[in-house]
Write an enzyme that holds these catalytic residues in place. Structure first.
Site, PDB file in Angstrom:
ATOM      1  CE1 TYR A 119       0.537   1.613   4.337  1.00  0.00           C
ATOM      2  CE2 TYR A 119       0.714  -0.775   4.546  1.00  0.00           C
ATOM      3  CZ  TYR A 119       0.928   0.493   5.058  1.00  0.00           C
ATOM      4  OH  TYR A 119       1.528   0.645   6.289  1.00  0.00           O
ATOM      5  CB  CYS A 120       2.001   3.695  -1.708  1.00  0.00           C
ATOM      6  SG  CYS A 120       1.315   3.297  -3.327  1.00  0.00           S
ATOM      7  CB  THR A 121       0.041   8.381  -1.017  1.00  0.00           C
ATOM      8  OG1 THR A 121       1.103   8.511  -0.067  1.00  0.00           O
ATOM      9  CG2 THR A 121      -0.933   9.543  -0.833  1.00  0.00           C
TER      10      THR A 121
END
Length: 302
Positions: free
Chosen positions: A184-186
């Site tokens: 996951y990331c922004t």
């Protein structure tokens, strides 16, 4: 004054003439009075823009007219107004600076050989079905997780995305290669590349959250598996997904609860320091050296 918004987006698609796309985007944004940052490469486009909601709607409509950008998922968030000091549109070798542009393969459907995209509700379903077997793997720079992350997530000790390949190849995470790993990331773009890197290095079951933390927060809020605030690389510094957002960050001076990063007051430094209001009021520059530089490279916008 018209309502202000911020959009975050990316699209992986082959681009034969990045400079032509840059000129088109420059003209479009200037005409609409938008500010922010856009990165263009032979692999696609990645941007964060702020401005009047009507102008942003026109931008989205016009950008989707380009065949390769029709399916882009534009994530919308609240704005305080003037979140970006200027408009910057640049051409790079990589949309996400992993340091190896030749490794990434892109076709008209996006990244080839990346992780399986899961909608936010599918992420929660996977965890409900498989429990502690599921591993959340943070695809951001380590300091971003200080104020928000998924529960029990692994946060690699990296300062930029360029560190990820070496980190993955170090052997630290080989015990996860047979487990379901949710990256996951922004906004999702860093995980498009990270999941591909992991799969090519032997990880057997890799997922990524469609739309990233932004989409998960919008759909699930603080009632799911996410805890804390989301760090943003603009003047907002952090956003919350509800009025019930949990503060998980700790002041670097007095360990009081906080979610607020501050730029170091030392003009030669510009480090980001996590401080409570009291300590920040005393002297922000005393935090010099604790955290990495703000806006260190283009990969940080998604």
């Amino acid at each position: 004054m018209e309502l202000q918004k911020v959009i975050l987006y990316y699209g992986f698609t082959p681009i034969s003439d990045p400079d032509a796309i840059r000129l088109w985007q420059q003209s479009l944004c200037e005409t609409l009075g938008l500010k922010g940052r856009i990165i263009i490469s032979a692999h696609g486009i990645n941007g964060t823009l702020g401005g009047d909601i009507s102008a942003l709607r026109k931008y989205v409509k016009n950008t989707r007219r380009y065949p390769g950008f029709k399916k882009i998922d534009f994530k919308w968030s609240q704005s305080e107004g003037n979140d970006f000091p200027r408009l910057s549109i640049r051409i790079r070798d990589e949309l996400v600076a992993f340091g190896n542009p030749g490794e990434l393969i892109v076709d008209e459907n996006g990244v080839v050989g990346g992780g399986v995209h899961l909608r936010p509700e599918e992420v929660d379903k996977l965890v409900a079905e498989r429990g502690d077997e599921v591993v959340f793997f943070d695809g951001r720079n380590a300091f971003e997780a200080k104020i928000g992350k998924f529960q029990n997530a692994i946060v690699p000790d990296v300062e930029t995305t360029r560190d990820f390949v070496e980190e993955i190849e170090s052997g630290k995470y080989d015990h996860l290669k047979s487990k379901p790993v949710v990256t996951y990331c922004t906004g999702g773009i860093r995980c498009e590349v990270l999941s591909s890197v992991m799969i090519k290095r032997g990880f057997q079951e890799v997922y990524q959250i469609k739309g990233g933390i932004v989409r998960y927060g919008k759909d699930i809020g603080d009632s799911g598996l996410w805890e804390g605030s989301l760090f943003t690389f603009d003047d907002r510094m952090a956003i919350d997904f509800s009025k019930d957002t949990k503060i998980i960050g700790a002041c670097e001076k007095c360990v009081a609860p906080t979610k607020q990063f501050y730029n170091c007051a030392n003009a030669a430094c510009h480090k980001l320091v996590l401080l409570c209001q009291t300590c920040a009021a005393e002297d922000v520059s005393r935090g010099c050296g604790h955290t990495r530089t703000r806006y260190n490279n283009a990969e940080m916008i998604g």
